[in-house]
Write a protein that holds these residues in place. Structure first.
Motif, short mmCIF file in Angstrom:
data_model
loop_
_atom_site.label_atom_id
_atom_site.label_comp_id
_atom_site.label_asym_id
_atom_site.label_seq_id
_atom_site.Cartn_x
_atom_site.Cartn_y
_atom_site.Cartn_z
N SER A 72 3.62 4.24 -6.90
CA SER A 72 3.90 3.00 -6.17
C SER A 72 2.61 2.44 -5.61
CB SER A 72 4.88 3.26 -5.02
OG SER A 72 5.05 2.08 -4.25
N MET A 73 2.40 1.15 -5.88
CA MET A 73 1.22 0.46 -5.36
C MET A 73 1.64 -0.68 -4.43
SD MET A 73 -1.52 1.78 -7.01
CE MET A 73 -1.94 2.60 -8.56
N SER A 74 2.91 -0.71 -4.05
CA SER A 74 3.41 -1.79 -3.21
C SER A 74 2.77 -1.74 -1.83
CB SER A 74 4.93 -1.71 -3.08
OG SER A 74 5.32 -0.47 -2.51
N TYR A 75 2.88 -2.83 -1.11
CA TYR A 75 2.25 -2.95 0.20
C TYR A 75 2.68 -1.81 1.12
CZ TYR A 75 0.83 -5.03 4.65
OH TYR A 75 0.25 -5.25 5.87
N GLN A 76 1.71 -1.14 1.73
CA GLN A 76 1.88 -0.05 2.67
C GLN A 76 2.36 1.26 2.04
OE1 GLN A 76 4.14 -1.39 6.11
NE2 GLN A 76 2.29 -2.28 7.01
N SER A 77 2.38 1.33 0.72
CA SER A 77 2.68 2.60 0.05
C SER A 77 1.41 3.46 0.06
CB SER A 77 3.13 2.36 -1.39
OG SER A 77 2.06 1.81 -2.16
N GLU A 78 1.56 4.76 -0.28
CA GLU A 78 0.39 5.63 -0.34
C GLU A 78 -0.62 5.12 -1.37
OE1 GLU A 78 1.43 9.69 -0.94
OE2 GLU A 78 1.75 10.06 1.19
N GLY A 79 -0.09 4.65 -2.50
CA GLY A 79 -0.98 4.11 -3.53
C GLY A 79 -1.78 2.92 -3.02
N TYR A 80 -1.12 2.04 -2.25
CA TYR A 80 -1.79 0.88 -1.67
C TYR A 80 -2.88 1.32 -0.71
CZ TYR A 80 -2.40 -3.60 0.74
OH TYR A 80 -2.93 -4.75 1.26
N TYR A 81 -2.57 2.31 0.13
CA TYR A 81 -3.53 2.77 1.11
C TYR A 81 -4.72 3.50 0.46
CZ TYR A 81 -0.97 1.40 5.25
OH TYR A 81 -0.37 0.66 6.24
N SER A 96 -8.47 -2.20 -7.59
CA SER A 96 -9.00 -2.47 -6.26
C SER A 96 -7.91 -3.09 -5.41
CB SER A 96 -10.18 -3.44 -6.35
OG SER A 96 -9.73 -4.71 -6.80
N ILE A 97 -8.16 -3.17 -4.11
CA ILE A 97 -7.17 -3.78 -3.22
C ILE A 97 -6.99 -5.26 -3.57
CG2 ILE A 97 -8.77 -4.45 -1.38
CD1 ILE A 97 -5.27 -2.85 -0.96
N GLU A 98 -8.07 -5.90 -4.04
CA GLU A 98 -7.96 -7.30 -4.45
C GLU A 98 -7.05 -7.45 -5.66
OE1 GLU A 98 -10.81 -5.72 -3.91
OE2 GLU A 98 -11.75 -6.76 -2.22
N THR A 99 -7.19 -6.53 -6.62
CA THR A 99 -6.33 -6.59 -7.81
C THR A 99 -4.87 -6.35 -7.44
OG1 THR A 99 -8.13 -5.83 -9.24
CG2 THR A 99 -5.89 -5.56 -10.08
N LEU A 100 -4.61 -5.39 -6.54
CA LEU A 100 -3.24 -5.13 -6.10
C LEU A 100 -2.64 -6.37 -5.44
CD1 LEU A 100 -3.37 -1.50 -4.65
CD2 LEU A 100 -2.53 -2.26 -6.88
N ASN A 101 -3.41 -7.04 -4.62
CA ASN A 101 -2.90 -8.24 -3.97
C ASN A 101 -2.63 -9.35 -4.99
OD1 ASN A 101 -2.95 -7.13 -1.40
ND2 ASN A 101 -5.06 -7.77 -1.01
#
Length: 514
Positions: A72-81, A96-101
């Motif tokens: 999971s790469m959703s907002y506030q998930s471990e993957g996101y963090y 990167s965090i930019e790519t996730l956003n």
């Protein structure tokens, strides 16, 4: 192909301990949810769990590449963090965090989107169906279908992520309707092999032991095209860059377009292929710059230098002396007589993005002028007409970060008005050269070159100047100047390569200290 036997609880515990103890020794870390998730693949000390990565504050002392494979790469998930903390720790994360956003935002792009238009994808070659659309799975930009390779690479360059699923509209196959991260758990057996191969190709360091215990300070990618007829650096020069880098504790590696998906594995990028806004050099420079890598040539320099129309505006705006020029527009071209009144009866026509004397023609009458317009307008909607300033040679001053580092006189090819003479048979002949110590060059020449280069940026430039009875003038600024063995390095020898490599190290040290 890289499947392993299922890991036992003991193996898993040992693996976790090894990763916790040794992960800081690796320049590449693979972050996953749990070690059971890695059971199909070979054990590697580069694998670490999300929990271990998030809690290991000592990792902030190092600058590895983080390959984030959390489910999971959703907002506030471990993957996101993991990607968020990677950014805070000045690690390079993929994604990167930019790519996730970016991927979180709803997106719809048509075939007119630059990514799709450039790759020229054929939407008929898609793997499966999902949400009333076709989907294609990407493994570090690689696809199961070789025919979709350009498409996969273009998407990966736009959204660098290890595993992606791209969904295209069923009713409009040329339209991408969704791009999302794909998890390891979704891969079938054949895709696990594809993923393992793609990971192996992307980051050799994950699977191979270091050659020695001593690791290099930084990794430098030198991008080149071995098939290029007139490359910025010949093979001997490239090998000298590699040799001197090794002496300076810098791990330099030659990469080509087929290795471009590995670019985030490196700390810096040095482009030694002829640059253009519409080829891979510009896209690669963009990707590297967005990843906060040190890049020469940087994207801005490529834009400013490779287009002569743009360069004319820069020189005019800064009142820098250059040959008198006029723009010619395909929709309403000026006549030969109109131009001759301002530029003289002999003039030079240039395609804006020509290099090595290609796309440049001298004209002296109406008939030849019209013939050349017909040919050159097929390449560009705008041409540059320039007064003809004959000289025996052009000065080339190499400038790095605002300082002249080499100087050459490039003489015109025998019996020709240009440095390079391209024959009808496809051969190219060039004039002789004379390399000079920078301190022997009149200061007014190096000073102007440094000033002009400074108006572009702090990269590596080759400033071409002419000196005639009309005075000293700038002809053009090259963002990717030639550095060939026995020519530009004739005075400094290996020191020229060290000067350039030291600049990379200096910039990388500055980033690290910040």
């Amino acid at each position: 192909m890289l499947h392993s036997d299922e890991a036992s609880p003991t193996d898993t515990a040992q693996q976790q301990t090894a990763a916790s103890d040794n992960s800081t020794n690796h320049s590449v870390l693979i972050v996953i949810d749990s070690y059971e998730q890695w059971a199909p693949y070979f054990t590697s000390e580069s694998v670490i769990t999300a929990d271990a990565y998030l809690q290991n504050h000592s990792l902030s002392k190092y600058t590895p590449l983080i390959i984030n494979l959390c489910s999971s790469m959703s907002y506030q998930s471990e993957g996101y963090y993991c990607s968020l903390l990677a950014h805070a720790r000045k690690h390079r994360a993929l994604p990167s965090i930019e790519t996730l956003n970016q991927l979180d935002n709803e997106m719809v792009f048509t075939a007119n989107h630059p990514t799709l238009r450039h790759c020229g994808c054929q939407s008929t070659m898609i793997a499966g169906l999902e949400n009333d659309g076709y989907f294609l799975d990407l493994f570090f930009g690689k696809t199961e279908d070789p025919k979709m390779e350009k498409f996969g690479r273009a998407i990966f360059e736009q959204y660098p992520a290890p595993l992606l699923r791209v969904t295209l509209s069923n009713s409009q196959p040329s339209q991408v309707i969704n791009i999302r991260n794909l998890s390891l758990d979704e891969l079938n057996d054949s895709q696990q092999d594809l993923f393992a191969d793609a990971l192996d190709n992307f980051s050799k360091k994950v699977w191979r032991r270091p050659r020695s215990r001593k690791s290099s300070r930084y990794d430098l990618a030198i991008f080149h095209n071995p098939e290029e007829n007139m490359p910025p650096s010949d093979k001997q020069a490239l090998n000298l860059f590699l040799r001197e880098a090794k002496k300076m504790d810098l791990n330099a590696e030659l990469i080509t377009e087929k290795d471009s998906s590995r670019i985030l594995e490196f700390d810096a990028l040095f482009i030694r292929q002829t640059t253009s806004v519409d080829n891979i050099t510009y896209r690669l420079a963009q990707t590297a710059e967005q990843a906060d890598m040190v890049v020469i040539d940087d994207p801005s320099s490529i834009i400013l230098c490779t287009n002569k129309v743009y360069l004319k505006e820069i020189l005019d705006s800064k009142s820098i002396a250059s040959p008198h020029s006029k723009l010619i527009f395909r929709k309403n071209p000026l006549s030969f007589n109109e131009l001759a009144k301002e530029l003289g009866n002999t003039m030079v026509l240039k395609v804006p993005d020509g290099s090595f004397s290609v796309g440049i023609d001298k004209v002296g009458n109406e008939t030849v002028y019209m013939e050349k317009l017909e040919t050159l307008f097929k390449q560009s909607s705008i041409l540059l007409a320039q007064e003809f300033v004959p000289t025996e040679y052009d000065w080339r001053i190499g400038v790095l970060n605002g300082e002249a580092i080499f100087a050459c006189k490039y003489y015109m090819a025998h019996g020709h008005w240009q440095i390079y003479r391209h024959t009808a048979s496809g051969h190219t002949r060039s004039g002789k050269f004379e390399t000079m110590p920078v301190h022997h060059v009149p200061r007014r020449i190096t000073k102007l070159a440094e000033k002009v280069a400074g108006s572009i940026g702090k990269g590596l430039y080759g400033v071409d100047l002419k000196e005639s009875d009309k005075g000293l003038m700038v002809i053009e600024i090259n963002d990717n100047p030639s550095i060939d063995h026995g020519v530009e390095d004739k005075i400094l020898g290996s020191e020229l390569y060290r000067i350039i490599l030291r600049e990379f190290i200096k910039r990388l040290d500055t980033k690290r200290n910040k």
